[in-house]
Structure formats: C-alpha cells, structure tokens
Motif scaffolding. Structure first.
Motif, PDB file in Angstrom:
ATOM      1  N   LEU A  62       0.913  -1.513  -0.338  1.00  0.00           N
ATOM      2  CA  LEU A  62       0.317   0.175  -0.014  1.00  0.00           C
ATOM      3  C   LEU A  62       1.338   0.935   0.039  1.00  0.00           C
ATOM      4  CD1 LEU A  62      -2.796  -0.724   2.780  1.00  0.00           C
ATOM      5  CD2 LEU A  62      -2.555  -1.340   0.618  1.00  0.00           C
ATOM      6  N   GLY A 155      -6.494   5.324   6.664  1.00  0.00           N
ATOM      7  CA  GLY A 155      -5.972   4.469   6.101  1.00  0.00           C
ATOM      8  C   GLY A 155      -6.385   3.573   6.510  1.00  0.00           C
ATOM      9  N   ALA A 156      -6.896   3.516   7.803  1.00  0.00           N
ATOM     10  CA  ALA A 156      -7.309   1.961   7.974  1.00  0.00           C
ATOM     11  C   ALA A 156      -8.189   1.480   7.320  1.00  0.00           C
ATOM     12  CB  ALA A 156      -7.995   2.264   9.827  1.00  0.00           C
ATOM     13  N   ARG A 157      -9.444   2.386   6.592  1.00  0.00           N
ATOM     14  CA  ARG A 157     -10.184   1.322   5.530  1.00  0.00           C
ATOM     15  C   ARG A 157      -9.763   1.090   4.394  1.00  0.00           C
ATOM     16  NH1 ARG A 157     -13.744   6.512   7.556  1.00  0.00           N
ATOM     17  NH2 ARG A 157     -12.219   7.832   6.229  1.00  0.00           N
ATOM     18  N   VAL A 158      -8.197   1.742   4.324  1.00  0.00           N
ATOM     19  CA  VAL A 158      -7.589   0.964   2.865  1.00  0.00           C
ATOM     20  C   VAL A 158      -6.481  -0.001   3.104  1.00  0.00           C
ATOM     21  CG1 VAL A 158      -5.481   1.269   1.728  1.00  0.00           C
ATOM     22  CG2 VAL A 158      -7.059   3.512   2.064  1.00  0.00           C
ATOM     23  N   ALA A 159      -6.841  -0.649   4.436  1.00  0.00           N
ATOM     24  CA  ALA A 159      -6.316  -2.042   4.816  1.00  0.00           C
ATOM     25  C   ALA A 159      -7.401  -2.158   4.923  1.00  0.00           C
ATOM     26  CB  ALA A 159      -5.070  -2.203   5.454  1.00  0.00           C
ATOM     27  N   GLU A 160      -8.470  -2.315   5.299  1.00  0.00           N
ATOM     28  CA  GLU A 160      -9.361  -2.877   6.214  1.00  0.00           C
ATOM     29  C   GLU A 160      -9.992  -3.540   4.405  1.00  0.00           C
ATOM     30  OE1 GLU A 160     -13.669  -2.376   7.327  1.00  0.00           O
ATOM     31  OE2 GLU A 160     -12.745  -1.143   7.975  1.00  0.00           O
ATOM     32  N   ILE A 170       0.437  -7.292   4.584  1.00  0.00           N
ATOM     33  CA  ILE A 170       1.140  -5.783   4.530  1.00  0.00           C
ATOM     34  C   ILE A 170       1.655  -5.165   4.408  1.00  0.00           C
ATOM     35  CG2 ILE A 170      -0.136  -3.335   4.630  1.00  0.00           C
ATOM     36  CD1 ILE A 170      -2.913  -4.683   5.269  1.00  0.00           C
ATOM     37  N   LEU A 172       4.257  -1.449   3.732  1.00  0.00           N
ATOM     38  CA  LEU A 172       3.785  -0.086   3.535  1.00  0.00           C
ATOM     39  C   LEU A 172       4.689   0.562   2.958  1.00  0.00           C
ATOM     40  CD1 LEU A 172       2.418   0.809   7.482  1.00  0.00           C
ATOM     41  CD2 LEU A 172       0.890   0.116   5.322  1.00  0.00           C
ATOM     42  N   MET A 243      -2.321   8.249   7.338  1.00  0.00           N
ATOM     43  CA  MET A 243      -2.535   7.158   6.213  1.00  0.00           C
ATOM     44  C   MET A 243      -1.627   5.644   6.814  1.00  0.00           C
ATOM     45  SD  MET A 243      -4.921   8.481   3.547  1.00  0.00           S
ATOM     46  CE  MET A 243      -5.376   9.636   3.493  1.00  0.00           C
ATOM     47  N   ALA A 247      -3.234   2.538   8.499  1.00  0.00           N
ATOM     48  CA  ALA A 247      -3.264   0.981   8.182  1.00  0.00           C
ATOM     49  C   ALA A 247      -2.705   0.035   9.096  1.00  0.00           C
ATOM     50  CB  ALA A 247      -2.906   1.025   6.436  1.00  0.00           C
ATOM     51  N   SER A 250      -4.907  -1.236  11.493  1.00  0.00           N
ATOM     52  CA  SER A 250      -5.963  -1.696  10.922  1.00  0.00           C
ATOM     53  C   SER A 250      -6.164  -3.309  10.808  1.00  0.00           C
ATOM     54  CB  SER A 250      -6.460  -1.002   9.840  1.00  0.00           C
ATOM     55  OG  SER A 250      -8.026  -1.757   9.570  1.00  0.00           O
TER      56      SER A 250
END
Length: 347
Positions: A62, A155-160, A170, A172, A243, A247, A250
C-alpha cells in the motif's frame, strides 16, 4: 471520535500458542535454532495470525502519497511536483516498487492521501485525499485535529478493504517530497531523540541544502512543544504518514502482519505504536535504512530489521524485498519434514 478510539484499541498478542509453535520449530528436520532469525520470524507470524501454520499467499504493498507544506520553506531537494510525477510512474508500473513487487509476487495499490494536485482522473488511484498537502509546519500546525483523525481512519479503511479482499500481508510504502522532514520531527518528539540526530539527506541535499533543512526543522520544533502522539501528528505530520499509521493499526486489529519499510515508514510505525502500544507486536521491520536517524528510531521501537541493504529510497521497496523471507518462514512450519520422521526413515 468513537471510531478513532475503536481503531486505537488493539488486542495484546495472545501468546498461548507460543509453546506449541516452539515445539513445532524444534521438531523440524534441522538442529534446534539452526535457521536463526527465520525461526524467530516464523514464531512471530504464527502468533500474529493465531495459527500453528501461518500462511502468506497474497502480499500487498500500500503506497500512500502526500505533499508537505514544509517544502515551501526549502526542506527538500526537489519540488513538490515530483510527487505527482512519481505517483504517475507508480500507476504506470514503472517505479522501483513496481519492479520489486513483480519479483516477489505482491500487489501494488497507490493511494492519494494528500497530494497537492487534482488526481481525480487517474485510473487505478485510490482516492482518499484529505487536503492538497499539509500546511507549512515551520509556521503553523501541519493539519487540524479533524484532518489528522480523518487521515488515520482513511488509512485504516484502505487496509481493511485490502484484507477483506484476501490480502494476508501488508507492506507499507509512501511517496511525498518533503516527508523525511516530517518524519524527522515526528521522531524527534516520539522517540524521543535530539533533532540533529533525526535529520538526514532525504532525497538528496547539498551541504547548503542540509543546513537549510536543519534550520527550518529547528524553527518548526521551536514553534510547538507537543509530545502527546496525536498532537505531534497534527503539528508535524503528513497525510501519507498518518494513513500508513492507520493502515498498520487496522491490520493489527485484524491479526495481519505488517512489513514496515525505512525511515518514513518507521516514523509511521512509531506514531502507531505510541498511539496504541500493542500494535508493536504486529510489526515486522524490513530493513535498516541508510537515512540518518533510522537506527535510533528502530532502537526506540526495540526493533531489529531483517535486512541491511544501505537503501533509502522509500516507496516500500525495502519492505517488498523482505517478503520472500516472510514466505520462507511460513514454509518452515508448513513444508519442512519432522525430524522424527527423518530419523525413523534412517532406521
């Protein structure tokens, strides 16, 4: 704020499986401990994934991109427009990170965290822009508390989303002219460490450029005495760094290991760990960057990186190069014969 509070509630690593994992490692067809840190890595992966045979089949990088107001004060050797050019290079599959990802079998997802340009027409770019770059942290807070919270959650939503689609590791990465300056300020307050020990070459500087960078960061540090992690983020952070931290948090909540890259990625990890200390146990530190200060930042996190390659590019390149080691550690627990079976076959 309830959503942010939930994000920061990371469960402690459950170590109940540790004796069984150690017994499994010691029982493989090799002398106990003979594979050194690969055995340590296998143990960490088993504990993070909460399984006796950890599996990594779908790694993803990501890459979060953002610009920094500090560049207007001369902390970077290149103009902020280079951020846009490099985002386009990543999207075209032509960056170093793309090449390394292809070699190790990792997906690449690029996210606009806060690039100072309109990138809404870019195919394949995840849109999560908080603002067109941060404010100049040498004269005012880099972002508002609302923006900082929004960046962590984005950022959390992207990883989720990646994890929901089957990603099980993941890595980073980041892209942002001026972000080594922001990372240095975060390190200064969150490690903590003397500012002079935190400031490095970034993307490259002449001696005059380094003197200017140090002067600007000294002025920024003098502007605020913030030490609380969230306040330090608002004063000195970047949207892409926030972010990355989100991530990481998350992924930790989901029991997914995170490969942390170099100086800027480690600054994001430092922020995440200071916000939620239990997140530390879900981090795998990929490499020791040649950027000044990275060694001290790793020490602040009690981290020993897997690789020493004298790299300082960013983009997640170092994290990608550690992916084969993670896969090998999984294979140790799932593919290697038992010593008892070998001895029995030997008669």
């Amino acid at each position: 704020m309830s959503e942010l509070t939930e994000l920061l509630t990371i469960p402690a690593l459950d170590r109940a499986l540790q004796p069984a994992l150690q017994q499994a490692l010691d029982g493989k067809a090799k002398p106990p401990g003979a594979l050194g840190r690969i055995e340590d890595l296998a143990m960490a992966l088993g504990l993070i994934q909460r399984r006796a045979r950890p599996v990594v089949k779908r790694p993803a990088l990501l890459v979060f991109a953002g610009d920094h107001g500090l560049t207007r004060s001369g902390v970077a050797a290149f103009p902020s427009g280079v951020t846009v050019a490099m985002v386009d290079t990543l999207l075209a599959g032509k960056a170093s990170a793309n090449a390394f990802a292809a070699v190790v079998g990792a997906e690449v997802r690029v996210v606009d965290a806060g690039v100072a340009a309109d990138l809404s027409d870019r195919t394949g770019l995840a849109q999560a822009k908080i603002a067109w770059g941060t404010a100049d942290a040498s004269v005012e807070p880099a972002m508002t508390p609302a923006q900082a919270g929004a960046a962590l959650l984005a950022g959390a939503r992207v990883a989720e989303g990646a994890i929901a689609n089957g990603v099980d590791l993941i890595a980073l990465g980041e892209m942002g002219i001026g972000n080594s300056a922001s990372a240095a300020l975060l390190m200064h307050r969150l490690a903590p460490a003397p500012l002079d020990d935190c400031v490095g070459q970034g993307a490259g500087h002449s001696p005059e450029g380094m003197a200017r960078k140090r002067a600007v960061l000294t002025r920024a540090a003098a502007r605020s005495d913030a030490t609380a992690p969230f306040e330090v983020l608002t004063q000195f952070g970047g949207y892409e760094i926030a972010m990355m931290a989100g991530a990481l948090l998350s992924a930790a909540k989901a029991g997914v290991p995170v490969l942390v890259d170099g100086f800027i990625g480690t600054a994001a990890a430092l922020l995440a760990v200071r916000l939620a200390p239990n997140a530390r146990d879900y981090c795998l530190f990929a490499h020791a960057s040649a950027e000044a200060g990275h060694k001290l930042m790793l020490e602040a996190l009690d981290a020993r990186p897997l690789l020493q390659l004298d790299m300082r590019l960013g983009e997640g390149t170092g994290a990608l190069l550690a992916v084969p080691l993670v896969k090998a550690a999984c294979a140790l627990l799932s593919e290697v014969a038992e010593l008892s079976d070998v001895l029995e076959a030997a008669g």
